[in-house]
Design a protein around this motif. Structure first.
Motif, PDB file in Angstrom:
ATOM      1  N   ARG A 209       0.887  -1.174   0.040  1.00  0.00           N
ATOM      2  CA  ARG A 209      -0.085   0.043   0.161  1.00  0.00           C
ATOM      3  C   ARG A 209       0.862   1.159  -0.077  1.00  0.00           C
ATOM      4  O   ARG A 209       0.562   2.189  -0.590  1.00  0.00           O
ATOM      5  CB  ARG A 209      -1.007  -0.152   1.354  1.00  0.00           C
ATOM      6  CG  ARG A 209      -2.119  -0.947   0.879  1.00  0.00           C
ATOM      7  CD  ARG A 209      -3.098  -0.538   2.066  1.00  0.00           C
ATOM      8  NE  ARG A 209      -2.650  -1.173   3.404  1.00  0.00           N
ATOM      9  CZ  ARG A 209      -2.865  -2.417   4.009  1.00  0.00           C
ATOM     10  NH1 ARG A 209      -3.576  -3.242   3.374  1.00  0.00           N
ATOM     11  NH2 ARG A 209      -2.728  -2.681   5.109  1.00  0.00           N
ATOM     12  N   ALA A 212       1.959   1.749  -3.556  1.00  0.00           N
ATOM     13  CA  ALA A 212       0.783   2.245  -4.401  1.00  0.00           C
ATOM     14  C   ALA A 212       0.633   3.833  -4.018  1.00  0.00           C
ATOM     15  O   ALA A 212       0.640   4.579  -5.102  1.00  0.00           O
ATOM     16  CB  ALA A 212      -0.452   1.467  -4.151  1.00  0.00           C
ATOM     17  N   ASP A 215       3.171   5.710  -5.763  1.00  0.00           N
ATOM     18  CA  ASP A 215       3.144   5.833  -7.129  1.00  0.00           C
ATOM     19  C   ASP A 215       2.034   6.740  -7.425  1.00  0.00           C
ATOM     20  O   ASP A 215       2.259   7.684  -8.684  1.00  0.00           O
ATOM     21  CB  ASP A 215       2.626   4.553  -7.743  1.00  0.00           C
ATOM     22  CG  ASP A 215       3.809   3.409  -7.846  1.00  0.00           C
ATOM     23  OD1 ASP A 215       4.918   3.841  -7.757  1.00  0.00           O
ATOM     24  OD2 ASP A 215       3.406   2.149  -7.810  1.00  0.00           O
ATOM     25  N   GLU A 216       0.936   7.077  -6.669  1.00  0.00           N
ATOM     26  CA  GLU A 216       0.068   8.117  -6.866  1.00  0.00           C
ATOM     27  C   GLU A 216       0.726   9.468  -6.805  1.00  0.00           C
ATOM     28  O   GLU A 216       0.509  10.437  -7.499  1.00  0.00           O
ATOM     29  CB  GLU A 216      -1.145   8.030  -5.863  1.00  0.00           C
ATOM     30  CG  GLU A 216      -1.899   6.943  -6.193  1.00  0.00           C
ATOM     31  CD  GLU A 216      -3.007   6.797  -5.380  1.00  0.00           C
ATOM     32  OE1 GLU A 216      -3.221   7.454  -4.256  1.00  0.00           O
ATOM     33  OE2 GLU A 216      -3.874   5.910  -5.255  1.00  0.00           O
ATOM     34  N   ARG A 229       1.292   4.022 -13.469  1.00  0.00           N
ATOM     35  CA  ARG A 229       0.699   3.656 -12.315  1.00  0.00           C
ATOM     36  C   ARG A 229      -0.080   2.627 -12.203  1.00  0.00           C
ATOM     37  O   ARG A 229      -0.492   1.848 -11.334  1.00  0.00           O
ATOM     38  CB  ARG A 229      -0.223   4.995 -12.088  1.00  0.00           C
ATOM     39  CG  ARG A 229      -0.532   5.027 -10.670  1.00  0.00           C
ATOM     40  CD  ARG A 229      -1.860   5.701 -10.319  1.00  0.00           C
ATOM     41  NE  ARG A 229      -3.035   5.161 -11.420  1.00  0.00           N
ATOM     42  CZ  ARG A 229      -3.989   6.127 -11.877  1.00  0.00           C
ATOM     43  NH1 ARG A 229      -4.099   7.368 -11.794  1.00  0.00           N
ATOM     44  NH2 ARG A 229      -4.900   5.646 -12.839  1.00  0.00           N
ATOM     45  N   ASP A 230      -1.104   2.339 -13.431  1.00  0.00           N
ATOM     46  CA  ASP A 230      -1.980   1.320 -13.333  1.00  0.00           C
ATOM     47  C   ASP A 230      -1.297   0.112 -13.453  1.00  0.00           C
ATOM     48  O   ASP A 230      -1.807  -1.000 -12.743  1.00  0.00           O
ATOM     49  CB  ASP A 230      -3.156   1.668 -14.582  1.00  0.00           C
ATOM     50  CG  ASP A 230      -4.154   2.688 -14.402  1.00  0.00           C
ATOM     51  OD1 ASP A 230      -3.947   3.080 -13.296  1.00  0.00           O
ATOM     52  OD2 ASP A 230      -4.543   2.926 -15.434  1.00  0.00           O
ATOM     53  N   ARG A 233      -0.024  -0.583  -9.878  1.00  0.00           N
ATOM     54  CA  ARG A 233      -1.149  -0.781  -8.999  1.00  0.00           C
ATOM     55  C   ARG A 233      -1.653  -2.350  -9.250  1.00  0.00           C
ATOM     56  O   ARG A 233      -1.932  -3.376  -8.176  1.00  0.00           O
ATOM     57  CB  ARG A 233      -2.235  -0.096  -9.118  1.00  0.00           C
ATOM     58  CG  ARG A 233      -3.593  -0.410  -8.354  1.00  0.00           C
ATOM     59  CD  ARG A 233      -4.710   0.434  -8.828  1.00  0.00           C
ATOM     60  NE  ARG A 233      -5.012   0.216 -10.143  1.00  0.00           N
ATOM     61  CZ  ARG A 233      -5.566   1.010 -11.092  1.00  0.00           C
ATOM     62  NH1 ARG A 233      -6.159   2.217 -10.624  1.00  0.00           N
ATOM     63  NH2 ARG A 233      -6.014   0.654 -12.188  1.00  0.00           N
ATOM     64  N   HIS A 236       0.962  -4.646  -7.710  1.00  0.00           N
ATOM     65  CA  HIS A 236       0.845  -4.592  -6.351  1.00  0.00           C
ATOM     66  C   HIS A 236      -0.118  -5.247  -5.835  1.00  0.00           C
ATOM     67  O   HIS A 236      -0.267  -6.120  -4.796  1.00  0.00           O
ATOM     68  CB  HIS A 236       0.816  -3.306  -5.716  1.00  0.00           C
ATOM     69  CG  HIS A 236       2.107  -2.550  -5.984  1.00  0.00           C
ATOM     70  ND1 HIS A 236       1.876  -1.103  -6.225  1.00  0.00           N
ATOM     71  CD2 HIS A 236       3.503  -2.787  -6.062  1.00  0.00           C
ATOM     72  CE1 HIS A 236       3.347  -0.748  -6.403  1.00  0.00           C
ATOM     73  NE2 HIS A 236       4.063  -1.706  -6.330  1.00  0.00           N
ATOM     74  N   GLN A 237      -1.378  -5.299  -6.319  1.00  0.00           N
ATOM     75  CA  GLN A 237      -2.518  -6.131  -5.963  1.00  0.00           C
ATOM     76  C   GLN A 237      -2.213  -7.515  -6.139  1.00  0.00           C
ATOM     77  O   GLN A 237      -2.643  -8.391  -5.312  1.00  0.00           O
ATOM     78  CB  GLN A 237      -3.881  -5.924  -7.118  1.00  0.00           C
ATOM     79  CG  GLN A 237      -4.951  -6.376  -6.571  1.00  0.00           C
ATOM     80  CD  GLN A 237      -5.483  -6.059  -5.308  1.00  0.00           C
ATOM     81  OE1 GLN A 237      -5.211  -5.168  -4.722  1.00  0.00           O
ATOM     82  NE2 GLN A 237      -6.142  -7.047  -4.886  1.00  0.00           N
TER      83      GLN A 237
END
Length: 258
Positions: A209, A212, A215-216, A229-230, A233, A236-237
């Motif tokens: 988290r 993430a 990255d935002e 970013r996507d 993400r 990471h998920q």
């Protein structure tokens, strides 16, 4: 160079991870709380908690010490302990010896330790056992070098599948279907029933988290586009959920009479 060590060195040297840990000597997901401000702070907190499980005095063996961040921190917290550390990476051992001159360092494999039986009061492995060629063989060797009543303390990422993290990181023999089967490997190696604390949320998933959120911020600063970013993400998920049995703090003892 050992193929695993070569790839691991490449991972540690990636710009994003190198920036996270800088010249701290740490490289682990850390222990996170609401006030944790950085990956280095989290890694230091993880070390502090592991050291809290150790005896007040005696001889300790740290396996897979890496670049010596945890070794140095442990010596700061418990200078009275005699600390020995080993790793397979010679460059990392050089770095570790500079960071923690109060410890002694050895190049050694986790399942073939160059120490006499019953030589240590504690064995420590921070976020490393799942990488070893065989977790079971490591535990058997740790049991051999521990004195009666000695303690094993480790943090360990337990996976049922290595697809998300990469098969090179976790030998197939170390994949475990569930927590119960993981717990069973300790008595099988000669340890008394282990204390296993589930730190999946406060270590593994909290670190992801954190990445993430970083990255935002990078996207907002124009350092990362939306597609990047996507992709990060999604990665990471997958790491947070796919094949993850748990991230555990484990403390297990040798029988007092052995």
């Amino acid at each position: 160079m050992n193929p695993f060590i070569e790839r691991y060195e490449q991972l540690v040297a990636t710009p994003e991870l190198a920036k996270l840990f800088r010249d701290s000597g740490f490289f682990n997901v850390g222990l996170w709380s609401p006030g944790t401000g950085s990956a280095i702070d989290a890694a230091r907190a993880l070390t502090d908690r592991v050291v809290g499980e150790l005896p007040a005095a005696g001889r300790v063996l740290e396996i897979a010490c890496g670049a010596g961040g945890p070794t140095r921190r442990a010596h700061e917290l418990r200078p009275q302990l005699e600390w020995l550390a080993c790793d397979l990476s010679l460059p990392r051992l050089v770095q570790a010896s500079r960071r923690a001159p109060g410890a002694r360092f050895f190049c050694a494999e986790a399942d073939r330790l160059p120490f006499a039986s019953r030589h240590f009061d504690a064995v420590v492995a921070i976020e490393a056992a799942f990488h070893f060629p065989s977790r079971a063989a490591f535990l058997t060797e740790a049991r051999r070098v521990l004195r009666p009543g000695g303690v094993l303390v480790l943090t360990d990422l337990v996976l049922s599948s290595a697809a998300a993290v990469g098969p090179w990181m976790v030998p197939e023999v170390n994949l475990v279907a569930d927590r119960e089967r993981y717990a069973a490997v300790f008595p099988a190696a000669g340890f008394e029933a282990p204390q296993i604390v589930d730190w999946t949320e406060v270590c593994w998933r909290s670190f992801l988290r954190f990445l993430a959120a970083r990255d935002e911020r990078r996207e907002e600063a124009g350092e990362l586009d939306a597609a990047g970013r996507d992709a990060a993400r999604d990665r990471h998920q997958a790491l947070a959920t796919e094949g993850v049995v748990g991230y555990f703090l484990v403390s297990a003892r040798c029988p007092a009479a052995s």
